[in-house]
Design an enzyme around this catalytic site. Sequence first.
Site, PDB file in Angstrom:
ATOM      1  N   LYS A 167       0.570  -0.611   0.018  1.00 21.43           N
ATOM      2  CA  LYS A 167      -0.197  -0.186  -0.233  1.00 21.43           C
ATOM      3  C   LYS A 167       0.792   1.733  -0.166  1.00 21.43           C
ATOM      4  O   LYS A 167       0.938   2.738  -0.804  1.00 21.43           O
ATOM      5  CB  LYS A 167      -1.360  -0.058   0.487  1.00 21.43           C
ATOM      6  CG  LYS A 167      -2.211  -1.223   1.231  1.00 21.43           C
ATOM      7  CD  LYS A 167      -2.954  -0.720   2.133  1.00 21.43           C
ATOM      8  CE  LYS A 167      -2.411  -1.005   3.575  1.00 21.43           C
ATOM      9  NZ  LYS A 167      -1.176  -2.161   4.439  1.00 21.43           N
ATOM     10  N   ARG A 188      -8.972   1.373   9.899  1.00 22.82           N
ATOM     11  CA  ARG A 188      -8.753  -0.170  10.360  1.00 22.82           C
ATOM     12  C   ARG A 188      -9.974  -1.262  11.202  1.00 22.82           C
ATOM     13  O   ARG A 188      -9.526  -2.606  11.444  1.00 22.82           O
ATOM     14  CB  ARG A 188      -7.340  -0.288  11.126  1.00 22.82           C
ATOM     15  CG  ARG A 188      -5.787  -0.888  10.118  1.00 22.82           C
ATOM     16  CD  ARG A 188      -4.723  -0.429  11.447  1.00 22.82           C
ATOM     17  NE  ARG A 188      -3.445  -1.175  11.197  1.00 22.82           N
ATOM     18  CZ  ARG A 188      -2.336  -0.860  10.041  1.00 22.82           C
ATOM     19  NH1 ARG A 188      -2.717   0.708   9.390  1.00 22.82           N
ATOM     20  NH2 ARG A 188      -1.739  -1.338  10.045  1.00 22.82           N
ATOM     21  N   ARG A 237      11.146  -5.959   3.734  1.00 19.58           N
ATOM     22  CA  ARG A 237      11.209  -5.262   4.214  1.00 19.58           C
ATOM     23  C   ARG A 237      12.247  -4.321   4.813  1.00 19.58           C
ATOM     24  O   ARG A 237      12.860  -3.567   5.314  1.00 19.58           O
ATOM     25  CB  ARG A 237       9.602  -4.013   4.454  1.00 19.58           C
ATOM     26  CG  ARG A 237       9.173  -2.861   3.777  1.00 19.58           C
ATOM     27  CD  ARG A 237       8.014  -2.497   3.921  1.00 19.58           C
ATOM     28  NE  ARG A 237       7.189  -2.796   5.809  1.00 19.58           N
ATOM     29  CZ  ARG A 237       6.221  -2.710   5.637  1.00 19.58           C
ATOM     30  NH1 ARG A 237       5.124  -2.176   5.459  1.00 19.58           N
ATOM     31  NH2 ARG A 237       5.320  -2.661   6.863  1.00 19.58           N
ATOM     32  N   ARG A 288      12.199  -2.279  10.136  1.00 19.81           N
ATOM     33  CA  ARG A 288      11.188  -1.729  10.974  1.00 19.81           C
ATOM     34  C   ARG A 288      11.076  -2.917  12.609  1.00 19.81           C
ATOM     35  O   ARG A 288      10.603  -4.043  11.861  1.00 19.81           O
ATOM     36  CB  ARG A 288       9.663  -1.447  10.548  1.00 19.81           C
ATOM     37  CG  ARG A 288       9.483  -0.525   9.791  1.00 19.81           C
ATOM     38  CD  ARG A 288       8.067  -0.744   9.448  1.00 19.81           C
ATOM     39  NE  ARG A 288       6.987  -0.728   9.771  1.00 19.81           N
ATOM     40  CZ  ARG A 288       5.625  -0.526   9.604  1.00 19.81           C
ATOM     41  NH1 ARG A 288       5.956   0.428   8.335  1.00 19.81           N
ATOM     42  NH2 ARG A 288       5.032  -0.851  10.121  1.00 19.81           N
ATOM     43  N   ARG A 308       0.761  -9.153  13.529  1.00 18.03           N
ATOM     44  CA  ARG A 308       0.109  -8.245  13.022  1.00 18.03           C
ATOM     45  C   ARG A 308      -0.702  -8.237  11.893  1.00 18.03           C
ATOM     46  O   ARG A 308      -1.847  -8.119  11.485  1.00 18.03           O
ATOM     47  CB  ARG A 308       0.709  -6.973  12.352  1.00 18.03           C
ATOM     48  CG  ARG A 308       1.426  -5.643  13.144  1.00 18.03           C
ATOM     49  CD  ARG A 308       2.865  -5.175  11.872  1.00 18.03           C
ATOM     50  NE  ARG A 308       2.537  -4.861  11.112  1.00 18.03           N
ATOM     51  CZ  ARG A 308       3.816  -4.169  10.208  1.00 18.03           C
ATOM     52  NH1 ARG A 308       4.872  -4.977  10.474  1.00 18.03           N
ATOM     53  NH2 ARG A 308       3.404  -4.019   9.216  1.00 18.03           N
TER      54      ARG A 308
HETATM   55  P1  AMP Z   1       1.410   0.329   9.239  1.00 17.88           P
HETATM   56  O1  AMP Z   1       2.982   0.674   8.495  1.00 17.88           O
HETATM   57  O2  AMP Z   1       0.138   1.339   8.460  1.00 17.88           O
HETATM   58  O3  AMP Z   1       1.554  -0.939   8.943  1.00 17.88           O
HETATM   59  O4  AMP Z   1       0.676   1.185  11.030  1.00 17.88           O
HETATM   60  C1  AMP Z   1       2.482   0.632  11.966  1.00 17.88           C
HETATM   61  C2  AMP Z   1       1.258   0.587  12.868  1.00 17.88           C
HETATM   62  O5  AMP Z   1       0.793   2.071  13.524  1.00 17.88           O
HETATM   63  C3  AMP Z   1       0.596  -0.651  13.229  1.00 17.88           C
HETATM   64  O6  AMP Z   1       1.145  -1.828  13.544  1.00 17.88           O
HETATM   65  C4  AMP Z   1      -0.482   0.035  14.331  1.00 17.88           C
HETATM   66  O7  AMP Z   1       0.312  -0.666  15.961  1.00 17.88           O
HETATM   67  C5  AMP Z   1      -0.229   1.458  14.844  1.00 17.88           C
HETATM   68  N1  AMP Z   1      -1.680   1.971  13.044  1.00 17.88           N
HETATM   69  C6  AMP Z   1      -1.500   2.377  12.701  1.00 17.88           C
HETATM   70  N2  AMP Z   1      -2.408   3.136  11.537  1.00 17.88           N
HETATM   71  C7  AMP Z   1      -3.793   2.542  12.541  1.00 17.88           C
HETATM   72  C8  AMP Z   1      -5.198   2.734  13.104  1.00 17.88           C
HETATM   73  N3  AMP Z   1      -5.500   2.882  11.743  1.00 17.88           N
HETATM   74  N4  AMP Z   1      -5.610   2.065  14.000  1.00 17.88           N
HETATM   75  C9  AMP Z   1      -4.928   1.850  14.916  1.00 17.88           C
HETATM   76  N5  AMP Z   1      -3.545   1.762  14.807  1.00 17.88           N
HETATM   77  C10 AMP Z   1      -2.805   1.905  14.061  1.00 17.88           C
END
Ligand code: AMP
Length: 209
Positions: A13, A88, A122, A155, A166
Site C-alpha cells: 500500500k 482499520r 522490507r 522496522r 499484525r
Molecule cells: P502501518 O505502517 O500501517 O503498518 O502501521 C504501523 C502500526 O501503526 C500498526 O501496526 C499499528 O500499531 C499502528 N496503526 C497504524 N494505523 C492504525 C490505525 N488506523 N488504527 C490503529 N493503529 C494503527
Amino acid sequence: MKLVFLGPPGAGKGTIASQAKTAYSIPHISTGDLFRDNIRRETELGQKVKAILAAGDLVPDEVTIAMVDNRLKEADAAAGFILDGFPRTIAQADALARMTELDKVVNFVLDKETVVRRLSGRRVCKSTGRTYHILYNPPKVEGIDDETGEPLIQRDDDREESVRNRLEVYEASTAPLIDYYRSRGLLVDVDASGSPEEVFEQLKKAISG
Ligand code: AMP
C-alpha cells in the site's frame, strides 16, 4: 480523488501510494507514518503509542480518529487524499464516514505467505518513510535511500513476532472492512502480487472505472 487503501500489512500500500500521490497530486496520509513520526520526535502522542506499535497492536480508536480528523482538515487534503492504514476498525470507518465522502476503497489482495516474505525483506528510510524490498524493489545502492542518501533500516514491527501478531490483528479487526465497503459499493479489488509497476497499472484502471 478521495481514496482509502485497504489490505494486509506488506501488501504494498505504501509503495503504491507514493507513486499515486504524484500521479494524482494528492497527499499520501499513512497513519503508521504519522505515529512513527511522533515516536521519532518524542511527542506526547509518540510516547503513548510506542509500545503499541512495537508489539503490532492497534492504537486505540479515539486516539487514531482524532489524529486523522486533524490531518484531513489541513489544506492539502481538501481536494483529495490517499488514506493508507486507516481505517482499520469498523469504528474508524464509521468515524471517517462522518468526516468526508470517499470515491473509492482499494483492496490490495495478497496471500499470507507472500505477505510474510515481503515484510521480512522490507527496508525503510526512517526520515521519509519510503519503503523498499531487498529483492523485489531494491534501492539503487544497497542499504541506501535513493533520494536522501540515508541508510535504510528494518522496522521494529517487521520482526517475525510482531508480523504474526499484525496479521492476526488484520484478520480480526481490519478484514471485516472489506465487506463493509463492498456493501456500500465503494470497494475495488487489486491483485497486489505483481511488481509495483504492474500493481500501479491495475490501480489506475480500477479507480478510473
Ligand atoms: P502501518 O505502517 O500501517 O503498518 O502501521 C504501523 C502500526 O501503526 C500498526 O501496526 C499499528 O500499531 C499502528 N496503526 C497504524 N494505523 C492504525 C490505525 N488506523 N488504527 C490503529 N493503529 C494503527
